[in-house]
Design an enzyme around this catalytic site. Structure first.
Site, PDB file in Angstrom:
ATOM      1  N   TYR A 155     -10.988   2.663   5.498  1.00 34.72           N
ATOM      2  CA  TYR A 155     -10.214   2.526   4.428  1.00 34.72           C
ATOM      3  C   TYR A 155     -10.521   3.463   3.301  1.00 34.72           C
ATOM      4  O   TYR A 155      -9.700   4.312   2.883  1.00 34.72           O
ATOM      5  CB  TYR A 155      -9.978   0.821   3.847  1.00 34.72           C
ATOM      6  CG  TYR A 155      -8.774   0.868   2.690  1.00 34.72           C
ATOM      7  CD1 TYR A 155      -7.539   0.639   3.034  1.00 34.72           C
ATOM      8  CD2 TYR A 155      -9.490   0.696   1.514  1.00 34.72           C
ATOM      9  CE1 TYR A 155      -6.792   0.375   2.086  1.00 34.72           C
ATOM     10  CE2 TYR A 155      -8.405   0.301   0.378  1.00 34.72           C
ATOM     11  CZ  TYR A 155      -6.969   0.191   0.900  1.00 34.72           C
ATOM     12  OH  TYR A 155      -6.016  -0.106  -0.051  1.00 34.72           O
ATOM     13  N   LYS A 159      -8.582   6.736   1.769  1.00 34.50           N
ATOM     14  CA  LYS A 159      -8.239   6.545   0.447  1.00 34.50           C
ATOM     15  C   LYS A 159      -8.892   7.869  -0.390  1.00 34.50           C
ATOM     16  O   LYS A 159      -8.052   8.373  -1.327  1.00 34.50           O
ATOM     17  CB  LYS A 159      -8.366   5.469  -0.287  1.00 34.50           C
ATOM     18  CG  LYS A 159      -7.534   4.321   0.114  1.00 34.50           C
ATOM     19  CD  LYS A 159      -6.075   4.606   0.196  1.00 34.50           C
ATOM     20  CE  LYS A 159      -5.064   3.256   0.067  1.00 34.50           C
ATOM     21  NZ  LYS A 159      -3.648   3.610   0.347  1.00 34.50           N
TER      22      LYS A 159
HETATM   23  P1  NAP Z   1       0.998  -5.017   0.984  1.00 34.00           P
HETATM   24  O1  NAP Z   1       1.523  -6.112   0.364  1.00 34.00           O
HETATM   25  O2  NAP Z   1       0.241  -5.326   2.091  1.00 34.00           O
HETATM   26  O3  NAP Z   1       2.321  -4.095   1.398  1.00 34.00           O
HETATM   27  C1  NAP Z   1       2.239  -3.060   2.176  1.00 34.00           C
HETATM   28  C2  NAP Z   1       3.855  -2.960   2.827  1.00 34.00           C
HETATM   29  O4  NAP Z   1       3.462  -1.648   3.672  1.00 34.00           O
HETATM   30  C3  NAP Z   1       4.168  -4.207   3.677  1.00 34.00           C
HETATM   31  O5  NAP Z   1       5.601  -4.401   3.382  1.00 34.00           O
HETATM   32  C4  NAP Z   1       3.853  -3.195   5.212  1.00 34.00           C
HETATM   33  O6  NAP Z   1       4.646  -4.059   6.024  1.00 34.00           O
HETATM   34  C5  NAP Z   1       3.982  -1.911   4.998  1.00 34.00           C
HETATM   35  N1  NAP Z   1       3.686  -1.187   6.072  1.00 34.00           N
HETATM   36  C6  NAP Z   1       2.436  -1.246   6.584  1.00 34.00           C
HETATM   37  N2  NAP Z   1       2.352  -0.271   7.654  1.00 34.00           N
HETATM   38  C7  NAP Z   1       3.572   0.466   7.746  1.00 34.00           C
HETATM   39  C8  NAP Z   1       3.862   1.509   8.375  1.00 34.00           C
HETATM   40  N3  NAP Z   1       3.289   1.964   9.562  1.00 34.00           N
HETATM   41  N4  NAP Z   1       5.153   2.103   8.195  1.00 34.00           N
HETATM   42  C9  NAP Z   1       5.820   1.329   7.156  1.00 34.00           C
HETATM   43  N5  NAP Z   1       5.566   0.449   6.385  1.00 34.00           N
HETATM   44  C10 NAP Z   1       4.203  -0.134   6.637  1.00 34.00           C
HETATM   45  O7  NAP Z   1       0.040  -4.097   0.180  1.00 34.00           O
HETATM   46  P2  NAP Z   1      -0.057  -3.591  -1.497  1.00 34.00           P
HETATM   47  O8  NAP Z   1      -1.075  -4.510  -1.824  1.00 34.00           O
HETATM   48  O9  NAP Z   1       1.514  -3.619  -1.960  1.00 34.00           O
HETATM   49  O10 NAP Z   1      -0.583  -2.097  -1.175  1.00 34.00           O
HETATM   50  C11 NAP Z   1       0.250  -1.017  -1.305  1.00 34.00           C
HETATM   51  C12 NAP Z   1      -0.491   0.266  -1.350  1.00 34.00           C
HETATM   52  O11 NAP Z   1      -1.280   0.288  -2.438  1.00 34.00           O
HETATM   53  C13 NAP Z   1      -1.265   0.396  -0.156  1.00 34.00           C
HETATM   54  O12 NAP Z   1      -1.559   2.041   0.194  1.00 34.00           O
HETATM   55  C14 NAP Z   1      -2.685  -0.037  -0.411  1.00 34.00           C
HETATM   56  O13 NAP Z   1      -3.690   0.378   0.346  1.00 34.00           O
HETATM   57  C15 NAP Z   1      -2.880   0.361  -1.774  1.00 34.00           C
HETATM   58  N6  NAP Z   1      -3.890  -0.515  -2.764  1.00 34.00           N
HETATM   59  C16 NAP Z   1      -3.597  -1.931  -2.943  1.00 34.00           C
HETATM   60  C17 NAP Z   1      -4.627  -2.559  -3.819  1.00 34.00           C
HETATM   61  C18 NAP Z   1      -4.354  -4.011  -3.923  1.00 34.00           C
HETATM   62  O14 NAP Z   1      -5.432  -4.533  -4.545  1.00 34.00           O
HETATM   63  N7  NAP Z   1      -3.399  -4.605  -3.409  1.00 34.00           N
HETATM   64  C19 NAP Z   1      -5.558  -1.726  -4.290  1.00 34.00           C
HETATM   65  C20 NAP Z   1      -5.801  -0.564  -4.174  1.00 34.00           C
HETATM   66  C21 NAP Z   1      -4.912   0.275  -3.453  1.00 34.00           C
HETATM   67  P3  NAP Z   1       4.391  -5.108   6.908  1.00 34.00           P
HETATM   68  O15 NAP Z   1       4.449  -6.451   6.236  1.00 34.00           O
HETATM   69  O16 NAP Z   1       5.363  -5.387   8.151  1.00 34.00           O
HETATM   70  O17 NAP Z   1       3.045  -5.076   7.599  1.00 34.00           O
END
Ligand code: NAP
Length: 255
Positions: A155, A159
């Protein structure tokens, strides 16, 4: 009048979490929205819940962004059904955490495919329209984990890769009226961080409380925090900013 009146924004992984937060904010500011997510029903359900401005539309599209055919079909649908594309947010992401010696090749490939190949395919498909119309905004989701995080070799590499990808998009596409930037969130309360709590055997409340205590501003982040920065970076007010990564993390990595 909203900053996004008449604009069409495509946001991957926006059926929930940070992506849904960004979709909500851009919709509030006038944009039409394409919610792209793995599950078409979940995407359509999220699209139906967006606070659209008068005349704006939202659609849900089921697509795996790591699949080139699915990506091309998704972008074609956006243009056909929403009349164009002006903003692309590469937000979809997954984690497959493990210490290096236990990490499988599949865990590595899956994370690279969704974050890096997914962003590459979506951006390549969208930029054809952006270049032709001499206008486009690209926002990529990086993470504080880019700076290194135990159990996340896959990851964190992806990133930090996103940051290099963003800088290069800035260099290549600026002359076509296209801005590309990234946001690196810190701890944001979503299902992704809830799943990490479950994996390490801590309750969601305790996990969030510990993250808040360790943070300079003494709280965790929420999708709205990322959405506010996204709405600025994808707006015309930020047209002299490109290739940058903005850390939205409450100062988590300041030392
Ligand atoms: P999340 O709640 O897990 O939501 C991610 C969404 O992406 C889910 O709806 C998932 O679908 C969808 N997804 C996964 N694989 C996919 C694919 N191959 N094609 C299309 N859609 C796909 O994540 P989040 O926390 O909102 O994170 C959003 C972004 O921010 C990500 O890039 C993550 O790495 C980044 N981020 C998050 C955090 C944090 O603390 N939350 C911190 C730093 C960066 P499914 O539900 O069907 O799997």
């Amino acid at each position: 009048m909203g900053r996004y009146d008449g604009r069409v924004a495509v946001i991957t992984g926006s059926a929930r979490g940070i992506g849904f937060g960004i979709a909500t904010r851009l919709a509030e500011e006038g944009a039409s929205i394409a919610v792209v997510d793995l599950d078409e029903a979940a995407a359509a359900d999220a699209a139906a819940r967006l606070p659209l401005a008068e005349g704006a539309k939202a659609i849900g599209i089921g697509a795996d962004i790591s699949n080139a055919e699915a990506v091309d079909a998704a972008i074609a649908r956006v243009v056909a059904e929403l009349g164009g594309i002006h903003v692309l947010v590469n937000n979809a992401g997954i984690t497959r955490d493990n210490l290096l010696f236990k990490m499988t090749e599949d865990d590595w490939d899956l994370v690279m495919n969704v974050h890096l190949k997914g962003a590459f395919l979506m951006t390549k498909a969208a930029q054809a329209h952006f270049v032709e119309q001499k206008y486009g905004k690209i926002l990529n989701l990086s993470s504080v984990s880019a700076l290194g995080n135990r159990g996340q070799t896959n990851y964190s590499a992806a990133k930090m890769g996103i940051q290099g990808f963003t800088r290069t998009l800035g260099i290549e596409l600026g002359r076509y009226g296209i801005n590309a930037n990234a946001i690196a969130p810190g701890f944001i309360a979503t299902e992704m961080t809830d799943a990490t709590a479950a994996r390490v055997g801590v309750s969601v409340e305790d996990f969030r409380a510990a993250a808040a205590e360790a943070n300079p501003v003494k709280r965790v982040g929420f999708p709205e925090d990322i959405a506010a920065a996204a709405a600025f970076l994808c707006s015309d007010e930020a047209s002299y900013i490109t290739g940058q990564t903005l850390y939205v993390d409450g100062g988590a990595k300041l030392g």
